[in-house]
Design an enzyme around this catalytic site. Sequence first.
Site, PDB file in Angstrom:
ATOM      1  N   HIS A  76      31.651  19.664  52.886  1.00  0.00           N
ATOM      2  CA  HIS A  76      31.197  18.652  51.928  1.00  0.00           C
ATOM      3  C   HIS A  76      30.151  19.203  50.968  1.00  0.00           C
ATOM      4  O   HIS A  76      29.935  18.625  49.901  1.00  0.00           O
ATOM      5  CB  HIS A  76      30.581  17.455  52.659  1.00  0.00           C
ATOM      6  CG  HIS A  76      31.563  16.691  53.501  1.00  0.00           C
ATOM      7  ND1 HIS A  76      32.821  16.372  53.072  1.00  0.00           N
ATOM      8  CD2 HIS A  76      31.455  16.175  54.754  1.00  0.00           C
ATOM      9  CE1 HIS A  76      33.457  15.693  54.010  1.00  0.00           C
ATOM     10  NE2 HIS A  76      32.648  15.566  55.052  1.00  0.00           N
ATOM     11  N   CYS A  98      33.442  23.658  50.502  1.00  0.00           N
ATOM     12  CA  CYS A  98      34.817  23.804  50.029  1.00  0.00           C
ATOM     13  C   CYS A  98      34.812  24.282  48.572  1.00  0.00           C
ATOM     14  O   CYS A  98      34.028  23.773  47.747  1.00  0.00           O
ATOM     15  CB  CYS A  98      35.537  22.467  50.140  1.00  0.00           C
ATOM     16  SG  CYS A  98      37.195  22.456  49.416  1.00  0.00           S
ATOM     17  N   HIS A 126      28.521   8.956  50.597  1.00  0.00           N
ATOM     18  CA  HIS A 126      29.253  10.087  51.172  1.00  0.00           C
ATOM     19  C   HIS A 126      28.489  11.381  50.885  1.00  0.00           C
ATOM     20  O   HIS A 126      27.987  11.590  49.777  1.00  0.00           O
ATOM     21  CB  HIS A 126      30.664  10.165  50.573  1.00  0.00           C
ATOM     22  CG  HIS A 126      31.581  11.070  51.322  1.00  0.00           C
ATOM     23  ND1 HIS A 126      31.560  12.430  51.161  1.00  0.00           N
ATOM     24  CD2 HIS A 126      32.537  10.812  52.249  1.00  0.00           C
ATOM     25  CE1 HIS A 126      32.466  12.983  51.947  1.00  0.00           C
ATOM     26  NE2 HIS A 126      33.068  12.015  52.631  1.00  0.00           N
ATOM     27  N   GLU A 128      29.381  14.380  50.265  1.00  0.00           N
ATOM     28  CA  GLU A 128      29.886  15.173  49.128  1.00  0.00           C
ATOM     29  C   GLU A 128      29.368  14.602  47.815  1.00  0.00           C
ATOM     30  O   GLU A 128      28.961  15.343  46.911  1.00  0.00           O
ATOM     31  CB  GLU A 128      31.409  15.194  49.125  1.00  0.00           C
ATOM     32  CG  GLU A 128      31.989  16.001  47.965  1.00  0.00           C
ATOM     33  CD  GLU A 128      33.493  15.863  47.816  1.00  0.00           C
ATOM     34  OE1 GLU A 128      33.966  15.759  46.661  1.00  0.00           O
ATOM     35  OE2 GLU A 128      34.193  15.847  48.854  1.00  0.00           O
TER      36      GLU A 128
END
Length: 692
Positions: A76, A98, A126, A128
Amino acid sequence: MSAHITVAKSAGFCAGVARAVNTVYQQLAQNPNTKLATLGQLIHNSTVTDDLATRGVRIINSLDEIKDETVIIRSHGIPITIENELKARNIPYIDRTCPCVKAVHRFAQKAKENGRGLIVLGEPTHPEVEGTVSYGGPNVIVANNEATLLAQLSKEKKYTLVAQTTFETTTFDRITTAISGHDIEIHNTICNATSTRQKEAAQLAAESDIMVIIGDEQSANSRALYNISKKICSKTIFIASKHDLQLQYPKAGDRIGVTAGASTPPALTKEAVQFMSELTNSVPTETLEVTSEVISEAQSFEEMLDESLHKPLHSGRVVKGTVIRVTPTEVTVDLGYKSDGIITRQEFTDDPTADITQLTKPGDVFDVFIIRVNDGDGNVLASKKKLDNQANYKLLEEALAEKTVVTGKITEVIKGGLLANIHGARVFIPSSQVSNRFIEDLNQFKGQEMKLHILELDRSKRRIVAGRKELATQEAKQIREDMYAKLEEGQRIEGTVSRLVEFGAFVDIGGMDGLIHVSEMSWKRVRKVSEILKVGDKVTVTVIGIDPVKNKISLSLKDISNDPWAGVADKYPIGSIVEGTVVRLAAFGAFVSLEEGVDGLVHISQLANKHVAKPDEVLQVGQVVQVKVTDVNQEGHRINLSKREADIDLGYDSYSQDEYYDDEYYDDEYEAAPEGDEAYDEVTEDTPDTEA
């Protein structure tokens, strides 16, 4: 024909997740003593994080929690401020953000440098999204729907739009269409793997009767797959592993689609598919596939995970347990692990009345489900009930589909009905389904076994409803047929008083009720039924009437062998003068008891040798009188008496035409007064027919 299972080709780990997970396992494999910590959950999957925890990998939420450990940055990513702090404090870390997320960070940073506002489509909380926001500066809008976004946009500003890599593609398209009138530089940063996975899920849902999504509830991409599939296929089920499988019992030929979120290990998907194959006696029509870029990393992780599970335990695993000790409250099992497993009474059976010391013994071997590896005292918490329930659900679903009879033990009486244990499952029986007639006290069934039909079963809500109303109706019909075949008038049978009513009592004579009319309760007059009988009394009755068409059985409590009216014509011949006691006065006369159970009527016209307006002018209850028998109806249990004629015969009074005229008497209000049998009819009027 068995069900068909199709697995989406892109189901499971994406490249970024596989890269992060494999890094941790590789570090542990290279140096078992290495100290690792992940900043937040490595992935949103409890099976993986629980397994890593047993291997010493800690989850931390701030850098202040680090204890000489190497920090793994998850796929994330993290906010730029935390990354800068890691560098400033010389904390060793391995960045496994990622590559797709890294690209989003670059777009956000460029927007900041060019003075453009940043729009991030995604969930505000979230991790990310939180990381992406940190790169965009102070002028950032986060939204997950067009209404929220349009409310914050300004026509005078320029923006750059990016999306969370797991954002739903259809929502992305809808939002970007809605904002087309603004100066917005749009970058579709949704991961290709996410887009592919969502498209496959939509296509598979359209082709399937049942859709199964495998993933953790915390996983945004798994939830997105569920939402997409649910809109298309109403029977969409969201599970974390095979142990949470709530698959509705499929019909022959059902098509079952399966996909998994990006945080779901391939091992869990394969395990769930295998379980469904066994459950439906089918073979998957497609096997799990991943892209060539990921296959080596995903497979290596799966091998590491499978290998690691042979030694340490983890939550959700099913292992063999051997019973080593049983107490009334728990069962201790040997799991072949450093700690024994504890199965509490509640996790052994759903039956609250069961004695677990009678259900198992040392040496018994069975599968157990691992709930928690460490309960705080070093014990492994396990469950037998969860696995039993999975197998038992199939039996109950078959019973519902085929309408077969099952046997349940009544465990509790609750508001609105009963709770029963059927095949280890907790089943509700509404009070209206306990019998085919009203049952006032349900407590009588507690602890009993009851034959039932399954009426409703919803795995997702864990709701099972059963009943025996239809069975009870069938049983009652058979009992009636058997009863009518063997009953005869005059037969003496045993019974139990089941209900009292104003006009009599109902008696259970072996599964069906007969009626004792109040007039058949005693040879003497009965004023109240409760004076003779009460509910629960055991009685011996005589069958005096059978009507199968109207479903009525008439009973008598009178002892025929002790009938006081037997031979009454000989005992009280017409013309004889007898002595009796006045027991009751009526408007038309007086009733005189000649002996126990034998009453005669002295009509008002026969009370005296003069006009009598009311019987109490001549007689009082309890008074002993001499009367003459004028008529006897032995079969009808009726005797007509005359005090006037007895008085004349005994010389107590003489007839005087001056004192008594028939015309004068019958001209008054008693002109239509009933005499003889009609008088009896008036005071012993039959009650309305009532079904037995």
